[in-house]
Each structure stands twice: as structure tokens, then as C-alpha cells.
Motif scaffolding. Structure first.
Motif, PDB file in Angstrom:
ATOM      1  N   ARG A 720      -3.012   1.500   4.588  1.00 18.29           N
ATOM      2  CA  ARG A 720      -3.924   1.464   3.366  1.00 18.29           C
ATOM      3  C   ARG A 720      -4.554   2.986   3.202  1.00 18.29           C
ATOM      4  NH1 ARG A 720      -7.889  -1.172   5.428  1.00 18.29           N
ATOM      5  NH2 ARG A 720      -7.090  -3.246   4.980  1.00 18.29           N
ATOM      6  N   SER A 724      -2.725   5.143  -0.104  1.00 11.67           N
ATOM      7  CA  SER A 724      -3.636   5.412  -0.806  1.00 11.67           C
ATOM      8  C   SER A 724      -3.789   6.998  -1.033  1.00 11.67           C
ATOM      9  CB  SER A 724      -5.073   4.915  -0.557  1.00 11.67           C
ATOM     10  OG  SER A 724      -5.498   5.515   0.766  1.00 11.67           O
ATOM     11  N   ILE A 798       1.249  -5.486   3.863  1.00  7.93           N
ATOM     12  CA  ILE A 798       0.464  -5.116   2.934  1.00  7.93           C
ATOM     13  C   ILE A 798      -0.112  -6.079   1.792  1.00  7.93           C
ATOM     14  CG2 ILE A 798       0.004  -3.487   0.971  1.00  7.93           C
ATOM     15  CD1 ILE A 798       2.079  -1.398   2.572  1.00  7.93           C
ATOM     16  N   HIS A 800      -1.861  -8.073  -1.776  1.00 10.75           N
ATOM     17  CA  HIS A 800      -2.084  -7.982  -2.798  1.00 10.75           C
ATOM     18  C   HIS A 800      -3.485  -7.276  -3.097  1.00 10.75           C
ATOM     19  CE1 HIS A 800      -2.595  -8.269  -7.282  1.00 10.75           C
ATOM     20  NE2 HIS A 800      -3.633  -8.531  -7.083  1.00 10.75           N
ATOM     21  N   TRP A 803      -2.982  -3.399  -2.149  1.00 10.75           N
ATOM     22  CA  TRP A 803      -2.762  -2.948  -3.030  1.00 10.75           C
ATOM     23  C   TRP A 803      -3.685  -2.469  -4.165  1.00 10.75           C
ATOM     24  CZ3 TRP A 803       1.369  -0.070  -2.546  1.00 10.75           C
ATOM     25  CH2 TRP A 803       2.462  -0.288  -1.884  1.00 10.75           C
TER      26      TRP A 803
END
Length: 945
Positions: A720, A724, A798, A800, A803
Motif C-alpha cells: 500500500r 501509493s 491488493i 479493491h 486500490w
């Protein structure tokens, strides 16, 4: 000339008479094969050895490290960067290409060192085989190398021998073999040459001996029916070699993310390059080179260069943490798979149980006594009638007499080594000795009173064993102590012991004893009867000892024993069930025993167990339905275990298979995660497994699952985080170029100006982000991971929701970075006064600070970043290190030159920090709103909000 196996199935010999097998193999029961015939068969069929696949060369293993999509993408970027440097020669060295290649090589080296494990399962199987064997050839008894044995050889077996090949018994004198590693049966099997009618599972083929098993008692003669890869051991070796390459969910997801990033990079690069060429009217070779440089910068921004290396490093750190909980990881990627497991398919013998026989109950004329404790440690409590009544004097006398007979009528030895109690000899006899010690019958005391003067050995025909002893308290008599099958023993008794007296054994009492025996058997206890009598010492003749002494006996009692569950296994099963993990028992033991142990541990609620014979008749479609309901499987062979594991996997289960025997190895290899026992496990099972338990404790499996879940949660945290921040870099580069005129980004002379240089992005991805991402791998669990259900197989690493979070953080990072860039240079929305180098340095620093704030936000999708804020000292240390490195890039002269940066004022740092902190405060605001809405829904219902 006969072949290396019988016609049809290689193990059909158990259904044929010895004479028929001898004839089919072209041998002779008394003289065996001639030397010439044996030599010819050896040349034709090959040695009695297991074949191993050609080992993979180290170079091929190293090359395999470069096949991951992410790594391939980095290599392409490095090649493009190096090619552009060759054309432009704008610096002394191709720094971008060198940096990318350094990361790729580092990852390859880590993967090679951590994951390279030799395929030694077959070699270890071979090591279990006998090195020498006794055979009859040409009418003579000779010793030969086990590798030279051929089908049709007549082999002779003695106590302590390792069986050199599969064979059909021709003769048995009290022969027993230990087959736990092959069949899962916890007790040695008595072997008899009688022909078996109909089909029989492997564990019930009492007229066969199998390669790699051990003779624990007696002796015998057999004709070899299969050698080498045709033996049961060889078939297991074949299944190990046929096992498909393992691919864990994490590996699959990283490959998918790599492919996705590759497509995204190509799409973004093509769109933006085409747009710039069309809008900016780029012409000339220099202009096209600038556009290509932009393409490389976008590729660098999109690909998290440090991701493969950080994944490997975090898994390696997880390995160290799991080792502290007695789980030794042999296959690095198995760490996250174990945390995803929702089924633990466990062997019984030696895994859920101790593989140590224990006396549970003694039934005599005056009642029943229960003994507690497990294994061979002679400590336990003695209770009468389930612990509700005190042991009466008659019952005490009967108990002591029964266990005195059990202790003396044995050849086993109880030993203590380094604080561990072990049995040398038959485990059933060892259990009797331990039980005698539990009630206070000391070995020295019994030795002093009873001196052995004779023995009538056990035989499978009589199903009895007797020993004769002098008695220092009754010198006029010789004591005869007999133990054996209760029904056989009872038929040789005419009296019964009650307290210290005897009385006639009536038909009614015989029926009561047989009913008690059935009740013990219904509890999955293996039962033995014990009896005794006295014969006058003056008429005793040592040379005349024989089975005629086993008549007119005095029946003393029944002894029930079992290989009991481990003390900690029941709690571990309960914890696994609470965590959404379903335990399944797959064993070669008897179905009644398996069902009782399964019910006692909480694995099943009834006595239903599916046998291997039932599985043979079951199509795959039906088996897929059965495995959803049934949790206990008994009398199974290696092929059955494989079918069960695969059926579970077809139902989308992530299966952790545990075991310790050779028979478990194929299932260990084919399961999503193989867990072998480190102490009692065979070398074969350990080599086939991904994880080895150092303490053979089933509870350690559950602890390892908990650790695996924490590691997987940490993998999600740094994924994450890295994705990101990379999303922020991509959006910064993308919109920085598209909105160049709006934000005042112009370098003059018609050339392109980038918000960030490729070296800036590479520094962030590899250095600034690297240490915090690695520290996230050491993050303690914020929530109790064992309260959550296992991750479904179809759920990606990963999700939804992740994301959405990644894009949200990426947008904030890009907007803030471009805002600082705009405010640092003339023109644009916010008027600034700095140079292009100053603006790029401000944007570079802001992006680094964004990533340092984002590391705290990335610890969870929904929890506040301030929860457990100071529990990870490594995270704070990594943030401080990254900050110091950024200060060095901004102020150290040679780094300024390499990264095209300029020095910043304190006020510049304050502005960068304030803007970068927005990712923390905005994320906290959104998460507060989401939590508030969830609380409202929970209290008022969905229709009220």
C-alpha cells in the motif's frame, strides 16, 4: 524370465499364495535364484535403488530470479536508460541504468540465497534403504549389497533389519515391522504369510513387507516382488518428482501487479509522448530524445524498483520471527501462504498424537482404573471408575498384579536421556512398563523379586507371549506371566484373580470380560489380556519351556492403551477453529482410532471416518463434495492423501498439510504449504516441506499461522505504501507535463522541463522509500489477526479497497507536490521567484516528505494512524534515516551535482513539511467519517442513514 514385478499391479502378490508368487517370479523358496539368473535380472531391471531427477544447475536457478514481470520491466528501463546515455553522454556514468541494475542484482542475489533449496527428497528416501541384506542364492545364505537385490530373490529378515525391497512373506516367526513412516500406523504390524482374499489397503497387507520399513521383532523369510522405483517407497519418490512447481498467492499477485504496471507504463508513455509530439510540435533528434527521456522517467516513476528486494527482505525477516516460534521456514514465499491457510490437513501419528503408546485403562474383576499422562514419561494419576470413587484394596491388588505381569512379560527397556524418556524395543511393551512405574512398581524392586529363567516368545499363530520367573518371596514356585490377545488368552484361563484370591472363571464372567474388551476397543484402545500361574520349582525344567505352560492360567485383567493426543493439541485445534481454519485429519491408522482421536480433539463431532477403500470407489466429483463435510480420513495411502489435498484445493481452500512420515511427503509437496515435524519427522518429509516445526508441536502450527498472518498484513502495508507513493510520482510526472504552461514549468528554448528528474524518482523509490517499507515488515499487529477469517484464495493481495486508498493518497501527493513546484517558480497559478533547479529540488523534497507521512497512513486501510503509533521503533528509525539522507542530497556538494539539487532555506523545509503533512490529516478526516457512518449503521440500521 520373470520381470521386476508381477503381472498386473505390482502389489497384487498379497492376494496370491506364496507358491503362486514364487512360480510367477521364476524363483525357488528353498534355493532362491542362481547367481547367473540374478545377474541377468540386475542387468535387465537395474539396481534396487531410487532414481533422482537431474539437479538444476546453479546458473539456471540464478537466471530464474530474473523472470518476474517487475524485474523484467526494470531491466527494460535500464536498457533504455543506458542506450540514451550512450547517445547523449550527458554525464560521466549512466547513473540511472547503474542504479536500476544494482537493485535488480541485489534482489536476484537475495532470492537465490534464500530460496535455493536442493531437491534432495529422493536422495533422503534412498538413504532410508538398507545398505546390506541377507539373501538365499543357489541354495546358500549370503550377504549382498541391497542395491543388487532383484525380483525373485529370497530375503531373510531379523530383528533390527531394514527391509531392502518389497516382498511377499513366505515364513514368519513372530515377525513385526514398524511401518508408521509409510502407512501412518502407530504400532508395529504383526506379519503373517496367509493369503489375503480381496482388496486390502496398504496398512492391512500383513503378508507383505515393504522397502524402508524396520523389523522390530521376530524373524521371517520373503520373496522380493518389487525393487527400486517399483516399490511403495519408489512410487512415493515418483510422485515427489511429478509435483508441479509451487506458486504462492503472493507470487501470483506480484506477477499480476507487474504485468499491470507494465501495461500502465506503456499506455501512459505512449499517450503522453504522442500528446507532447502533437501539441508541442516536437521536431529534430534532440527533441525526440527529450521525449524518450520523459518516457524513461515515467517508467521509473511507475515501477517501484525496490519492491522485489523489499518483499524478499521482509519475508526473510519474517522467517527469523517464525523461527523464534519454532517454525523453521525452508521456502521463503511460504511465509505468507501459511497466514492465508484455511485448512490444516494433519497426519495423526506423531503430529496430533505423540507416537508413543500409553496405557489408558486397566479393567479387573473389581472394576476399572484410569491412568492419566501421555508418552513415556512415567508420571500420571490413577483413578477408579472415572475418578468418582477411591481405589479399593482388592482393586489395588489386582491393578498391581496386572501391571507386574505386563512389566515382566516384556523385552523392552525404558530409558531417560537428556531429560527425555524413550523406549528401546516394542512400543506396546514400553507402555506396559511406563504404566507399572506410574503406580509405583519400581524396576529395581521387580528385578530383585522376579528373576527371568525362561521365555515362550510371541508368535502370530498363538498371539501370546510368556515369561517364567523365580520368586524371592515364594521360592517353591516358578511364576508364569502371560500376555496376549484377550480372546485367545481367556480361552486358556480357568480361574480369575479377585483381590489376593482366585476363583473359578464362570461362563458369565467370561462374557463380562469379553464385553469389557469390546467397550475398550470402542474407545479406540488397543487391548491386551494378562494372566499368570505358578508351577512347582522342583518340577521346572528350563529345557522344556514351551507353549504347554500357557494353559490353566489365572486371568488377571484387561489393559487398554492408545497413542493419545498431545496435551496441547486440543487447545490448538480450538484456536484454529476460532480463527476460521478447519483442521482435517488424514491418517493411515485404523478408522475407529482416527474417529475417536478426532472427536477427542474437536476435529469432528461424530465417529464418521472415510477410509482409503471408500476413496478408491469414489469419483473425483463426489470426493470434492465429501471433503466439504468429512474431517477424518483413515487407512489411506499416499495417493489418497494427494487426492484429498487436491480436492480441498479445488474447493478454493488454501491447504497447509502437516506430517512426519515418508507417506506424507507427496502431499506435503503438493499442498499449498507443507509443514513437517522436525524431531520425529523423517528426512524425506522435512526435505519435501516448506516449513519444519522444531518442537513437533501442533500448537506451533497455529502460532506459525498467526505469525504468517501478521507477516502478510505487513506485506499489504508496504505494498500500500510503495504503490501509493509511486502513484503520486506517476501523477506528478503526468500532470506536471500536461499542465506545464499552467503551473509555470518551462525551461525555455523550446525544450521540455520535467517536474522531477529520473534520478530523483529513482532515489525516492530505492532509498527514501526503501527503509520505511522494510520497517513496515516488522510492524506489530494492530488487530488480533486470529479473530479474522482466513483470506479467500480468490482475494488478491491488493484488494479493491486498497486500490482506492492507493489512488486517494497518490492524488494528494501529486497535487501537493505540483502546488509546491508552482509556488517555487515564476509564472503559473502561484507566483514564485526560484529557478527550475530550485523548483525541482522543492518538489523532490516535498515528495520525499509526503512518503514519510504516508508510511504511517499506510499501516491500515481504516484504522487511525495514531493507533499504536510508537510500537514500531524500527519505523521511526527508518523515517529519521530517510530524512537525513534527503538532507544530504540537498546539501552535500557531490550529491547536489549527481541529483541536480540546490540548497534550501529553513523556511523552504517548513513549507514542504506543512504541505506533505496534508496526506496524514486528510486521510484521518476521511477515515473518521467512514468509521462514524459505520457506527451509525450499526446502531440505527441502514435505512436510517
Amino acid at each position: 524370465m520373470a520381470g521386476n514385478r508381477l503381472k498386473g499391479e505390482p502389489m497384487s502378490a498379497y492376494r496370491l499364495s506364496p507358491a503362486a508368487v514364487i512360480e510367477a517370479l521364476g524363483s525357488n523358496a528353498s534355493s532362491g535364484l542362481s547367481e547367473n539368473e540374478a545377474r541377468a535380472r540386475l542387468e535387465r531391471d537395474g539396481p534396487n535403488a531410487l532414481t533422482a531427477a537431474r539437479p538444476i544447475s546453479p546458473w539456471r536457478k540464478l537466471f530464474a530470479q530474473f523472470r518476474e514481470p517487475l524485474v523484467a520491466l526494470l531491466l527494460v528501463a535500464a536498457v533504455i536508460s543506458f542506450s540514451l546515455w550512450l547517445l547523449e553522454q550527458d554525464s560521466d556514468l549512466p547513473y540511472e541504468a547503474i542504479a536500476i541494475l544494482a537493485i535488480v542484482l541485489l534482489n536476484a542475489a537475495m532470492g537465490f540465497v534464500q530460496q535455493a533449496r536442493a531437491e534432495q527428497s529422493v536422495n533422503e528416501l534412498q538413504r532410508m534403504s538398507a545398505s546390506q541384506a541377507t539373501v538365499i542364492r543357489g541354495g546358500e545364505q549370503i550377504r549382498i549389497a541391497a542395491n543388487d537385490i532383484v525380483a525373485g530373490d529370497i530375503i531373510l529378515l531379523e530383528e533390527g533389519d531394514t527391509v531392502p525391497a518389497d516382498g511377499r512373506l513366505l515364513q514368519s516367526i513372530a515377525l513385526q515391522t514398524a511401518e508408521a513412516a509409510l502407512t501412518g500406523e502407530s504400532l508395529p504390524e504383526a506379519k503373517e504369510p496367509e493369503t489375503i482374499i480381496g482388496e486390502a489397503p496398504l496398512g492391512d497387507r500383513q503378508n507383505m513387507v515393504f522397502s524402508g520399513t524396520t523389523v522390530t521383532y521376530g524373524r521371517g523369510k520373503a520373496v522380493v516382488t518389487a525393487t527400486g522405483m517399483q516399490t511403495q517407497m519408489g512410487q512415493i519418490a515418483g510422485m515427489l518428482e511429478e509435483a508441479p512447481p509451487e506458486t504462492t498467492p503472493l507470487q501470483q499477485e506480484l506477477a499480476r501487479v507487474g504485468r499491470l504496471l507494465g501495461l500502465v507504463v506503456i499506455a501512459i508513455a505512449v499517450i503522453i509522448i504522442a500528446t507532447i509530439i502533437a501539441v508541442e510540435h516536437v521536431s529534430g533528434l534532440a527533441g525526440l530524445f527529450d521525449v524518450l527521456i520523459l518516457g524513461v522517467a515515467l517508467a521509473v516513476a511507475a515501477v517501484p524498483e525496490g519492491l522485489p528486494a523489499i518483499v524478499t527482505a521482509v519475508l526473510a525477516l519474517g522467517v527469523q520471527r517464525m523461527a523464534k516460534r519454532n517454525a523453521i521456514v525452508r521456502h521463503l514465499a511460504a511465509v505468507e501462504t501459511l497466514g492465508s491457510a484455511n485448512v490444516i490437513a494433519s497426519d495423526k501419528t506423531g503430529t496430533l498424537t505423540r507416537n508413543e503408546m500409553t496405557v489408558r485403562a486397566v479393567v479387573t474383576a473389581s472394576g476399572r482404573v484410569t491412568l492419566s499422562g501421555t508418552g513415556y514419561n512415567p508420571i500420571g494419576e490413577i483413578k477408579a471408575d472415572g475418578g468418582t470413587e477411591t481405589i479399593t484394596a482388592p482393586l489395588r491388588h489386582e491393578l498391581e498384579r496386572a501391571l507386574t505381569v505386563g512389566d515382566r512379560a516384556t523385552n523392552a527397556i525404558l530409558q531417560e536421556e537428556d531429560g527425555q524418556w524413550r523406549i528401546q524395543g516394542d512400543p506396546t511393551e514400553g507402555a506396559l512398563i511406563v504404566a507399572a512405574r506410574k503406580i509405583g512398581l519400581a524396576d529395581a524392586t521387580l528385578d530383585a523379586r522376579y528373576e527371568r529363567v525362561g521365555e515362550v516368545p510371541f508368535s502370530s499363530e498363538r498371539k501370546l507371549m510368556s515369561t517364567l520367573h523365580t520368586d524371592s518371596e515364594q521360592r517353591a514356585h516358578i511364576q508364569v506371566f502371560t500376555k496376549g490377545a484377550p480372546d485367545v488368552l481367556l480361552s486358556r484361563c480357568n480361574r480369575e484373580r479377585i483381590g489376593q484370591e482366585t476363583r473359578e472363571l464362570t461362563p458369565e464372567r467370561r462374557a463380562d470380560i469379553l464385553r469389557a474388551n469390546e467397550e475398550l476397543a470402542g474407545e479406540a484402545l488397543r487391548t491386551l489380556g494378562v494372566a499368570a500361574k505358578q508351577v512347582p520349582a522342583e518340577s521346572f525344567e528350563p529345557d522344556a519351556v514351551g507353549e504347554h505352560l500357557e494353559t490353566d492360567l489365572i486371568f488377571i485383567g484387561l489393559i487398554g492403551m492408545i497413542d493419545p493426543p498431545r496435551d496441547e493439541a486440543k487447545a490448538a485445534v480450538s484456536e484454529a477453529l476460532a480463527a476460521g481454519i478447519r483442521p482435517v485429519m488424514i491418517t493411515g491408522d485404523h478408522p475407529v482410532t482416527a474417529a475417536v482421536i478426532g472427536r477427542e480433539l474437536g476435529i469432528c463431532r461424530d465417529d464418521r471416518a472415510i477410509t482409503g477403500a471408500e476413496l478408491d470407489k469414489m469419483p473425483d466429483e463426489r470426493l470434492r463434495e465429501i471433503v466439504r463435510q468429512i474431517s477424518v480420513y483413515a487407512r489411506v495411502n499416499p495417493e489418497h492423501k494427494l487426492r484429498i489435498v487436491r480436492a480441498l484445493q479445488q474447493n478454493q481452500a488454501i491447504v497447509a498439510m502437516t506430517g512426519d512420515g515418508v507417506n506424507d511427503a507427496p502431499a506435503l509437496r503438493n499442498a499449498d504449504i507443507g509443514v513437517a515435524m522436525g524431531i520425529t519427522g523423517t528426512d524425506v518429509s522435512r526435505k519435501a516441506a516448506d516449513i519444519v516445526l522444531a518442537d513437533d508441536n501442533f500448537a506451533s502450527i497455529v502460532a506459525a499461522v498467526e505469525e504468517g498472518r501478521t507477516i502478510f498484513a505487513n506485506i499489504r502495508k508496504f505494498l500500500r505504501y510503495l504503490l501509493s507513493t509511486n502513484m503520486g510520482e506517476v501523477l506528478t510526472m503526468f500532470f506536471g507535463v500536461l499542465l506545464a504552461d499552467v503551473i509555470g514549468l518551462s525551461a525555455g528554448s523550446g525544450s521540455l522541463a520535467l517536474p522531477l528528474l529520473a534520478t530523483h524518482i529513482l532515489w525516492i523509490n530505492m532509498v527514501s522509500d526503501g527503509a520505511p517499507a522494510l520497517a513496515l515488515g516488522l510492524d506489530p499487529s494492530i488487530n488480533d489477526t486470529m479473530r479474522d477469517a482466513p483470506r479467500p484464495r480468490v482475494e488478491g493481495v491488493i484488494t479493491h479497497r486498497m486500490w482506492v486508498n492507493i489512488v486517494f493518497i497518490g492524488v494528494i501527493v501529486a497535487a501537493g507536490t505540483l502546488l509546491i513546484l508552482d509556488a517555487s517558480m515564476p509564472g503559473g497559478i502561484i507566483e514564485g521567484h526560484g529557478s527550475l533547479a530550485y523548483g525541482q529540488t522543492m518538489a523532490f523534497t516535498t515528495l520525499v516528505l509526503f512518503s514519510l507521512f504516508a508510511v504511517f497512513v499506510s499501516r491500515s486501510d481504516d484504522q487511525t494512524a495514531f493507533r499504536g503509533l510508537f510500537t514500531n521503533r524500527w519505523l521511526w528509525g527508518s523515517v529519521l534515516l530517510s530524512l537525513l539522507l534527503q538532507v544530504a542530497v540537498v546539501y552535500v556538494p557531490f550529491l547536489q551535482k549527481a541529483f541536480s539539487t540546490v540548497s534550501l532555506e529553513p523556511g523552504d523545509w517548513i513549507r514542504c513539511t506543512l504541505v506533505a503533512s496534508s496526506v496524514l490529516w486528510l486521510s484521518e478526516l476521511v477515515r473518521f467519517i467512514v468509521r462514524w457512518k459505520h457506527r451509525q449503521l450499526a446502531t440505527t440500521g441502514p435505512g436510517s442513514v
